[in-house]
Design a protein around this motif. Structure first.
Motif, PDB file in Angstrom:
ATOM      1  N   GLY D  35       0.834  -1.204   0.000  1.00  0.00           N
ATOM      2  CA  GLY D  35       0.000   0.000   0.000  1.00  0.00           C
ATOM      3  C   GLY D  35       0.858   1.240   0.000  1.00  0.00           C
ATOM      4  N   ASP D  36       0.518   2.178   0.875  1.00  0.00           N
ATOM      5  CA  ASP D  36       1.216   3.455   0.855  1.00  0.00           C
ATOM      6  C   ASP D  36       2.079   3.691   2.099  1.00  0.00           C
ATOM      7  N   GLY D  37       2.229   2.671   2.940  1.00  0.00           N
ATOM      8  CA  GLY D  37       3.214   2.758   4.025  1.00  0.00           C
ATOM      9  C   GLY D  37       2.801   3.566   5.230  1.00  0.00           C
ATOM     10  N   ASP D  38       1.507   3.861   5.360  1.00  0.00           N
ATOM     11  CA  ASP D  38       1.108   4.670   6.516  1.00  0.00           C
ATOM     12  C   ASP D  38       0.338   3.870   7.562  1.00  0.00           C
ATOM     13  N   PHE D  39       0.214   2.564   7.353  1.00  0.00           N
ATOM     14  CA  PHE D  39      -0.624   1.770   8.240  1.00  0.00           C
ATOM     15  C   PHE D  39      -0.159   1.837   9.695  1.00  0.00           C
ATOM     16  N   GLY D  77      -7.322   7.857  10.032  1.00  0.00           N
ATOM     17  CA  GLY D  77      -6.225   7.932   9.057  1.00  0.00           C
ATOM     18  C   GLY D  77      -6.317   6.758   8.121  1.00  0.00           C
ATOM     19  N   GLY D  78      -6.643   7.043   6.871  1.00  0.00           N
ATOM     20  CA  GLY D  78      -6.703   5.974   5.885  1.00  0.00           C
ATOM     21  C   GLY D  78      -7.929   5.113   6.060  1.00  0.00           C
ATOM     22  N   THR D  79      -7.939   4.032   5.298  1.00  0.00           N
ATOM     23  CA  THR D  79      -9.104   3.157   5.250  1.00  0.00           C
ATOM     24  C   THR D  79      -9.274   2.352   6.530  1.00  0.00           C
ATOM     25  N   GLY D 177      -8.886  -2.222  -1.697  1.00  0.00           N
ATOM     26  CA  GLY D 177      -7.896  -1.354  -1.040  1.00  0.00           C
ATOM     27  C   GLY D 177      -6.728  -1.057  -1.960  1.00  0.00           C
ATOM     28  N   ARG D 178      -5.775  -0.308  -1.389  1.00  0.00           N
ATOM     29  CA  ARG D 178      -4.636   0.119  -2.187  1.00  0.00           C
ATOM     30  C   ARG D 178      -3.818  -1.029  -2.734  1.00  0.00           C
ATOM     31  N   ALA D 179      -3.819  -2.147  -1.976  1.00  0.00           N
ATOM     32  CA  ALA D 179      -3.001  -3.273  -2.406  1.00  0.00           C
ATOM     33  C   ALA D 179      -3.435  -3.777  -3.781  1.00  0.00           C
TER      34      ALA D 179
HETATM   35 MG   LIG Z   1      -3.101   6.128   3.395  1.00  0.00          MG
END
Ligand SMILES: [Mg+2]
Ligand SMILES: Nc1ncnc2c1ncn2[C@@H]1O[C@H](COP(=O)(O)OP(=O)(O)O)[C@@H](O)[C@H]1O
Ligand SMILES: Nc1ncnc2c1ncn2[C@@H]1O[C@H](COP(=O)(O)OP(=O)(O)O)[C@@H](O)[C@H]1O
Ligand SMILES: [Mg+2]
Ligand SMILES: [Mg+2]
Ligand SMILES: [Mg+2]
Lengths: 205, 332, 332, 205
Positions: D35-39, D77-79, D177-179
């Motif tokens: 994904g985008d690394g913010d998890f 924050g995020g999904t 999701g982003r993945a």
């Molecule tokens: Mg995000």
């Protein structure tokens, strides 16, 4: 009597337009040295519009100047446009309703013209502007009235005075207009506005 | 082809925009094509003093966006950053005169002053009063016989107040005197974060190195009076506001109109945050905000940056400010 | 330090702007700090349906600039380009509910939809109707189970119409049905001439080579669906308008609302000239413009570019459009 | 009777927070792959807010979950934020007014929780999301109710099922999701949301 009748005034103005057209490069170059280099284009744009406005049979002696004035005021490219517009307007007003321009009428026009330009531009003689050619021409015409000189010859005297005034600007550091930003860099070449004024009087005969 | 611009022939941009303005304000504005001016097309109260302004284009919404009830009767647009001609101004003046005279609101630039002056002279019988707007502190160089301070964002307040007074039925000299009171009590300071790009050009009017702010700019894409290093917004806003408040000699208990004006591409988020800082700085001086405008009202094409204008306010001016106004860019 | 931006800590920008908004709209708007939402502070007609919207910040004046009489009762701002949280939305929903229910106007983005849906679920007893705005033709990919079309500039019209209907006293399902009618009959296409720069960043969100236009962008600084060569404005505007008109199946005699929207730093001159071209294109199809908006209403920070929105209009919708509105960014 | 009393629930949730804090790097790395690394940051921000909300003496068995849920919904924050918020909300609702969590209440919570997340995220088992750990855990708890397994042991069974589900995501190509944007590139590592769910159940005992 060799006062200038409407047809003669029209010819004068047309010769002026031709002279400016011929010298557009040189005038532009002069403005490039002391200003922003658009003087030639500004003049030609206004004058080409004037041409379209001329009546082949002007109603009075002032009519060709009226077209000229309106063309400059309508175009207004840069500082010179509205100033020339108001200068020629005094010529139009002086000739309004008259069958011909006498030396006295020409002197009135030139005196009122330079006064208007000085007032609007807050420029004096010696500031390196068109005023440096307009003022001596007006003086020469005033003297010609005193001396009872006929109109055609009076205009030659005015042209000589205007040219001398224009030449004098070569050695003036500007205090008005864009040329004031470049200071000494403009020395050695005359002010384009003043040159145009000389060309105007020189086109009379 | 020019970068990041939506243009056809750059020479045609102003005319095309005026056509679009007329189309988008049908029944409210009319564009007189030749000579070019924009005039109210709504039911204008007869026999009122006319209020007219104009200047170069590229500053939109100024001036055309302020034509309408309670503000301008007409606006005269020049080419981009170039004065309108005397003939345009004269024609617009004649169109708005009811016999009670016309106020010319003129930003202090050589070309504008020259053409408005000439227009006034050749307008013959029409009584004209000129209100000169010269609020830009950056050009307050006090050079003897110099061109004086430039006119910038304070012109919006002058147009609003004159328009309101004229709408109330005030006479020519009263409307002009009010305009002069606003202009005389107004000062502005501006900064640029990125220069503007002229229509059809692909490079900005000047380069700013990374980390530099051009301080004391005008609204024609010219450089400012000096460069200062980029700093947090609150510091930059303080650098604008302080000198303006000082020059007006604002004291504890004074009230001001505030205009936080975007110069083109600075976002409303930034302008609102800047306004918050202006109120803090004024609070600290004990100066209260009477009324305010926060937005892009007097732009310099797409310049990034902003200006802060303060205008000493009094009860009469606040009353006029609050009067209704209905224009494309300002309505309440 | 970021280029050409007036920012303090980029994380604080939204909060500072909301503080500035409240200060500049004293007596008209109130900013509830925690949870964060902006709500009408004027004399709101009691017992009306609430109209609420929200979404990421950076699109100003959307949505906060549309809070006021005749439009939104409250707006819920997230961080820049990020959805507000369900708790914010829930709190704002509770604050505007008079017992007649609340319409949620939601732009179609996964995060927004998720958080508005959750807010509706946890708001318990409050009756909520959701109007999904999905006008962006560029994302009309018809992928089975995909996220669907994005919501962009048409949201302004949805908010205006719902707000007017609620102000007239319409009930919840009527207000929602009107909103859905507007959204369902709206399509938008957008292009970027320069990408936007996020607060605190010094480079734009994507690079555009000289001579390239990013066609089919959204409002979050993302790339579009394809690059096209720079062309005269009239051609670019035609490339936006044609597909939109086709997709709506507009026929001779139809009437539309038109929104020519600036994405941030495109000048009003350009937008007005673009509007002129839209009217010509519609004229050629025999389609009439019922009403229009020309300006920067839904921005993507400082992106250069514009969008064209067409919405099928009918008499009822035109009547609602014309109802008075008094907000920071839209007033008539 | 070894149902989970409010104090025990609070300890469970606190251990979960500690485990996530310890593994923030690994979780971030997993989200970077798919994904985008913010998890990791998204989780820690919400959980640190939750800590501030805990009452040292929870009113009922659901109270700690209620704080947890609100913290996720407030942060979003995020999904994952709103989905976890709604998942924990079902645990809060199941325990609301109860002096302790029985196996049956835990099974209710897990069943309702995964149903809510599936509905909101439109994700099914096998889509490579947190659902891949939530669903088997819920199934394990439902079975534990059938088998009369006490709460503590039921949670260990749920943890094993969640971990197996999380592990299974390593070989799934994402559809939600982003993945879903990275496709095969994420193969070989598990979905961070699913791992977080396993960590949650593993923190119970
Ligand atoms: Mg995000
Ligand atoms: N204040 C002034 N008063 C009188 N003439 C002026 C003044 N400023 C400039 N000029 C004249 O205008 C000429 C320049 O005209 P032009 O190039 O059209 O204007 P600009 O400087 O705006 O580009 C100068 O050569 C000078 O003769
Ligand atoms: N549609 C969905 N349904 C359920 N869970 C999802 C969905 N989309 C993503 N997730 C979960 O969310 C996690 C990512 O969360 P996070 O990084 O906070 O969100 P984002 O992807 O918005 O950055 C994934 O690992 C996955 O478990
Ligand atoms: Mg020049
Ligand atoms: Mg020039
Ligand atoms: Mg993520």
């Amino acid at each position: 009597m060799n006062d200038l009748e409407p047809q003669a005034v029209l010819s004068w103005v047309e010769r002026f337009i031709t002279r400016i057209d011929d010298q557009v490069q040189e005038l532009t170059e002069l403005d490039r040295r002391s200003g922003d280099g658009d003087f030639g284009t500004n003049m030609v744009t206004a004058l080409s519009r004037a041409k379209a406005k001329f009546s082949p049979a002007p109603a009075d002696a002032g009519a060709p100047f009226s077209s000229l004035s309106t063309a400059f005021l309508e175009h207004s490219g840069g500082t010179s446009g509205p100033l020339f517009g108001m200068w020629f307007r005094e010529f139009a007003l002086a000739g309004e309703g008259s069958p011909a321009f006498s030396t006295a009428l020409l002197a009135d026009a030139a005196r009122n013209g330079v006064a208007t330009v000085r007032r609007l531009g807050s420029a004096s003689v010696g500031d390196r502007t068109m005023v440096d050619a307009m003022a001596p021409a007006a003086d020469a015409l005033a003297e010609a009235v005193e001396d009872d000189v006929p109109a055609a010859r009076a205009l030659r005297l005015a042209a000589e005075a205007a040219r001398a005034g224009a030449d004098s600007t070569s050695s003036i550091i500007a205090r008005r207009g864009r040329a004031s930003y470049v200071g000494e860099a403009a020395l050695g070449a005359p002010d384009p506005g003043a040159v145009a004024v000389a060309l105007f009087f020189e086109s009379a005969g | 082809m020019a970068a990041h611009q939506l243009v056809n022939d750059p020479q045609e941009l102003v005319g095309e925009a005026l056509e679009g303005l007329e189309l988008s304000q049908r029944g409210r504005l009319r564009w007189n094509r030749d000579p070019s001016f924009v005039i109210r097309a709504d039911d204008r109260r007869p026999y009122k003093v006319g209020v007219l302004s104009g200047g170069g284009s590229g500053h939109e919404p100024l001036h055309t966006g302020f034509v309408g009830y309670g503000m301008l009767d007409a606006a005269v647009p020049g080419a981009v950053f170039a004065s309108p001609t005397a003939i345009q101004i004269q024609a617009a003046t004649e169109a708005v005169d009811d016999g009670r005279g016309v106020v010319h609101v003129v930003k202090n630039y050589t070309g504008d002053v020259l053409n408005f002056t000439i227009a006034a002279e050749i307008s013959g019988a029409i009584r004209i009063e000129t209100v000169l707007v010269d609020d830009d502190l950056a050009t307050d160089t006090s050079v003897e016989g110099g061109p004086g301070r430039r006119g910038t964002a304070a012109v919006v307040a002058v147009e609003k107040i004159c328009g309101a007074a004229a709408e109330r039925g005030a006479d020519l000299s009263t409307v002009a005197a009010l305009g002069r009171r606003v202009a005389g009590n107004a000062r502005t300071m501006s900064l640029a974060l990125r220069a503007c790009t002229h229509p059809g050009q692909s490079v900005p009017s000047f380069d700013l190195e990374v980390g530099q702010v051009e301080f004391g700019v005008g609204i024609h894409g010219e450089r400012g009076v000096r460069k200062i290093p980029v700093a947090p917004a609150d510091e930059l806003v303080a650098a604008l506001t302080g000198p303006v408040a000082d020059d007006l000699g604002l004291n504890r208990g004074d009230a001001v109109f505030v205009i936080v004006n975007g110069l083109g591409s600075t976002h409303q988020l930034e302008l609102l945050a800047a306004y918050r800082q202006v109120t803090r700085l004024l609070d600290a001086r004990g100066v209260t905000v009477a009324r305010q405008l926060v937005g892009s009202y007097v732009t310099a094409l797409d310049m990034a940056g902003c200006s802060v204008t303060l205008i000493r306010a009094d009860e009469e001016l606040v009353g006029l400010w609050d009067d209704p106004v209905r224009t494309a860019a300002l309505t309440w």
